[in-house]
Motif scaffolding. Structure first.
Motif: not given
Length: 944
Positions: A281-307
């Motif tokens: 949908v968003y043509k991102v190459q990495d999950v981290a790219d979802l943060v600038p798009l406002g889809l994940f917060t930095p904390e949620e990205l950290e949660t994603f990466s940890t899981a």
């Protein structure tokens, strides 16, 4: 000797520019688990192959290359595994390292195929090929035994040269024992197949150029992006969600205690689905790219990466432990993986239980992240409903502080919401009242502000009211509790609940984590309350219709297992916790005391029904004295039924229902009419009367003889249908006039979900043990057994048995079963010898530690000593115990068997050879020692 011609390389191929470049002068990849060249040195390997090509005949070159690569692969894998053992959570580095090693093997195979085996001097425009990695390999994430998914891309229909290259390359990889998935396609094929099949489209979404014609690969990437990946966005999302739902349905909708790490709920595939959808949908190459798009917060990205890191670590340890692509985290492997990851036993809990609690907590966060991303997608992708539907759809009216976003409850003003911390509870009440789901943005806000739920709020009268109303007033407490639990609100409001969140009980009996089990118990009560289980649970439905204190019962259900995971008995500790929590929730003194009593005794009714002979008047009398009132009896019945049903999808059966119903009815009669209603004489007379009525056509003399030949326990311990069977069987045996004769009857007992096996023969020592051995030999699990001797020298034994799946034996199997049992009882087959080859623990069951407890009770029965053996279950255990008792001259009157997964409680009602109880401590110690020896010896054989 083979000399590679200058133009032998495939057109436009440039290994020096490949993503995993390790040529001299090239940059080495970062993020690997150890030095890249130590894993695989491609430059050195190509030098070795060049030397080999000069020294080897062309037809022997491939085998020589395979030998070189096999050695490199073995060494590289061993090195990665060695470093991973030292850093067991370094999953990202591990997955990249295996991908890097695989790149080395694949690129070298391509190099050999195009340079030495099938060189072309002057390639035509059609003799071009690009090698593309797809799927997980394309993503650069590989577990130790992941598949290697390759796509061979050609400009037109495949040529003979390309076919030869592909075939030679694949044979090299197959000889290395790699599991290769491959396809040969043109760009046109990719677009057509990707347009028809979302699975193929998803695989190409993660395509990665490896080597070969770069221009061809770039053209594919461009055309996929502009012609395929812009199509059917909504349909793609729906397809991925449908796949997820199908996976969850197959693997288990809830967090099952033997999860599939890859495909299960909250597993790696769910994380990958998030990534696929976001990339599409968003043509991102990495999950981290979802943060600038406002889809994940930095904390949620950290949660994603940890899981993701945790679950990749678990999956990789699984692969390394089994040396194959294993995804199911079975019990035996849970212990192995927990040990590999460094989890240790600690007070009251095994390391494997702590490990699995971490696993389920990560799985839960994956579910949270999925909801957040999907709702954001919905906001941007949802099609507008048709006008008439929007006009006439009945929407629930929400309170002013909320508003509806895509049919979900969101906050009108987040700042105003936080001004009153009680809103952290009110939002769940509003969701239940309106029947709406909570918007993820609101969930985020709640989770981020759990610190507001403090002691002042916990003791606030209005907060108590809201919480109790969630349980009592909206008809769906399960939904509110599950969402509160997932967001951390439940553990914040009741801090004592926090230790059991995602807690796994390491046994085969419980199918769910402790918190999920608790919610399932409450869900069962709701179903009974709504009349949904009227046919299945008539007694419970009747009790709840009469009226009970639902507030007390629901709070008791919420707290009944809150003491689990500590060294102390969880019922006792739970009662102590309930003593503090119940008043804090607003219950008065009397109700709090009832809650405390229910929590302390929540296993009492189940234990009495399943571990004791409820036909013995003293059993019911003791239970009635403990319960004291019909009010408590009603509450305990409902708690017990819901608790057993909440253990797992297959735990409840007619057998348990019949036992609980009989115990309830007898106890109710005692509480209503006094304990004298339970005396032996009264019940014995009732049994004889029922038999006379059933056999009214028998001669009076025969009836008199039949009713006079049995002792009182016989009449109260069996149903009239069994009395009829035994009367007819005794008459049949006497007619045979055979001193060694045996009469057997097998038939289904539908009320108890079992097959009743009745035996009549002349009495002599050891019969109970012989029958137990015969039944074990035919694969029958004994769930209850009664043994009675007659005054004129016969034995009448009744066993209730089930097959390996816990069901009655099919009628078609009964004749053969009868023959096998008869052969064993006649000595034609020696049970002990035959069982030695069958008495084995399954591999997945060997990790369980079940301590043996043996108790002697001389108070629970008027005429017998009750010996309770709580130990590890196995085939032939009842036979071993009974045989040991026979050798010690113990008379077994009956046995009650209760099985809880890998644990079993065998209860024996016994006398010594003189008809006396076992009061002597020395006799008890001697018998206990012999029983423990039999258990230990049998367990050793079962593990060997």
């Amino acid at each position: 000797m083979t000399q590679p011609p200058e133009a032998s390389r495939a057109p436009d191929s440039d290994p020096a520019q490949t993503p995993q470049d390790d040529q001299p002068g090239g940059s080495l990849p970062s993020g690997l688990i150890c030095d890249a060249r130590a894993i695989f040195d491609r430059a050195e390997m190509q030098d070795k192959i060049a030397q080999l090509a000069q020294e080897t005949a062309p037809d022997a070159l491939r085998n020589g290359v395979v030998d070189l690569l096999r050695t490199a692969n073995t060494q590289g894998r061993a090195l990665i595994a060695e470093h991973f053992a030292q850093a067991p959570f370094s999953a990202r580095a591990l997955t990249q390292s295996y991908s890097y090693l695989t790149d080395g093997l694949v690129l070298t195979a391509f190099h050999v195929a195009t340079t030495y085996l099938h060189p072309v001097g002057t390639p035509t425009s059609s003799e071009r090929i690009a090698l593309i990695a797809v799927g997980g390999y394309g993503r650069g994430e590989m577990a130790p035994f992941s598949d290697v998914d390759l796509m061979f891309l050609t400009p037109y229909k495949i040529t003979a040269w390309a076919e030869s290259v592909i075939e030679s390359m694949l044979y090299i990889l197959w000889d290395l024992r790699l599991k290769v998935g491959h396809s040969s396609r043109t760009i046109k094929d990719c677009l057509r197949l990707g347009g028809e099949d979302f699975t193929i489209r998803t695989a190409m979404l993660e395509q990665r150029y490896l080597i070969g014609d770069r221009a061809l690969a770039e053209e594919l990437e461009e055309r996929l992006r502009t012609e395929l990946f812009i199509r059917e966005v909504t349909e793609f999302i729906e397809a991925k969600l449908a796949e997820r739902d199908e996976r969850h349905l197959k693997q288990g909708e809830r967090y099952m205690v033997e999860p599939n790490v890859k495909e299960g709920k909250g597993g790696l595939r769910d994380l990958q689905s998030l990534y696929w959808i976001a990339k599409y949908v968003y043509k991102v190459q990495d999950v981290a790219d979802l943060v600038p798009l406002g889809l994940f917060t930095p904390e949620e990205l950290e949660t994603f990466s940890t899981a993701a890191n945790f679950q990749w670590a678990v999956r990789s340890h699984l692969h390394l432990a089994t040396r194959r692509a294993t995804e199911q985290l079975n019990f035996d492997l849970q212990v192995e993986v927990a040990s590999r990851m460094g989890y240790k036993d600690r007070a009251g809990r095994r390391g494997v239980e702590v490990f699995m609690q971490d696993y389920f907590r990560h799985a839960t966060t994956v579910g949270d992240l999925t909801r957040i991303l999907l709702t954001k997608l919905e906001a941007s992708q949802q099609k507008r409903a048709p006008l008439l539907e929007r006009i006439f759809r009945r929407r629930p009216r929400v309170k002013p502080e909320y508003h509806v976003v895509h049919n979900r409850l969101d906050l009108a003003d987040p700042d105003a919401f936080l001004n009153d911390k009680l809103n952290l509870l009110r939002i769940f009440e509003e969701a239940l009242r309106t029947g709406m789901l909570i918007h993820p943005d609101a969930m985020r806000l709640v989770t981020a502000n759990l610190h507001l739920i403090d002691d002042d709020m916990r003791n606030n009268k209005e907060a108590r009211r809201i919480f109790l109303d969630l349980l009592l007033k909206h008809g769906n407490p399960e939904r509110a509790l599950r969402r509160m639990n997932e967001l951390g609100v439940l553990a914040a409001f009741i801090p004592e609940f926090e230790p059991i969140v995602a807690m796994m009980q390491f046994n085969m009996y419980h199918s769910y984590t402790v918190d999920e089990h608790t919610i399932q118990v409450i869900s069962n009560l709701t179903a009974i309350d709504k009349g949904e289980l009227e046919e299945e649970l008539p007694l419970s439905s009747e009790v709840i219709r009469k009226g009970i204190n639902r507030k007390v019962l629901l709070v008791a259900m919420l707290l009944h297992d809150i003491g689990k995971g500590r060294e102390q008995d969880h019922s006792i500790l739970g009662a102590q916790i309930a003593r503090k929590v119940a008043p804090r929730l607003g219950l008065n003194k009397a109700d709090s005391e009832t809650v405390e009593w229910l929590v302390r005794n929540h296993l009492l009714m189940s234990d009495m029904a399943q571990k004791r002979d409820i036909a013995d008047p003293r059993t019911v009398r003791g239970f009635a004295k403990a319960v004291q009132s019909v009010k408590r009896l009603d509450l305990l019945l409902l708690l017990t039924v819901c608790d057993i049903r909440g253990v797992g999808p297959d735990t409840w059966n007619n057998w348990k229902a019949a036992l609980l119903r009989a115990l309830y009815n007898q106890t109710r009669e005692a509480l209503d009419n006094g304990m004298e209603a339970l005396n032996r004489e009264h019940r014995g007379a009732a049994g004889k009367k029922a038999l006379r009525a059933a056999l009214a056509d028998w001669p009076k003399a025969h009836l008199k003889r039949e009713t006079g030949r049995h002792y009182d326990p016989y009449w109260q311990g069996l149903h009239v249908t069994a009395h009829i069977d035994f009367a007819e069987m005794l008459r049949e045996l006497e007619a045979k006039n055979d001193p060694g004769g045996i009469v057997i009857r097998l038939h289904p007992d539908d009320d108890r979900d079992a097959t009743r096996a009745c035996f009549v023969m002349a009495d002599h020592p050891g019969i109970f043990a012989r029958i137990s051995g015969a039944l074990a030999l035919v694969g029958a699990n004994v769930v209850d057994a009664r043994s009675y001797t007659t005054k004129d020298g016969y034995v009448t034994d009744a066993f209730w048995i089930q097959d390996a799946e816990g069901h009655p034996f099919e009628a078609s199997r009964l004749p053969r079963l009868n023959q096998m049992i008869l052969k064993t009882l006649k000595g034609e087959v020696i049970a002990g010898e035959a069982l030695e080859t069958r008495d084995k623990f399954k591999k997945r069951e060997q990790a369980f530690k079940v301590p043996t407890h043996i108790t002697f009770d001389n108070e629970g029965s008027e005429i017998y000593t009750i010996i309770e053996v709580d130990t590890r279950d196995r085939t032939g255990l009842l036979y071993d115990l009974a045989r040991t008792m026979v050798a010690a001259n113990v008379y077994i009157a009956n046995a009650v068997i209760a099985t809880y997964g890998e644990q079993v409680v065998d209860t024996f009602y016994v006398k010594d050879m003189f008809g006396l109880k076992y009061h002597s401590k020395s006799k008890q110690d001697f018998l206990e020692r012999k029983l423990r020896e039999a258990i230990s010896e049998g367990s050793k054989k079962a593990r060997s």
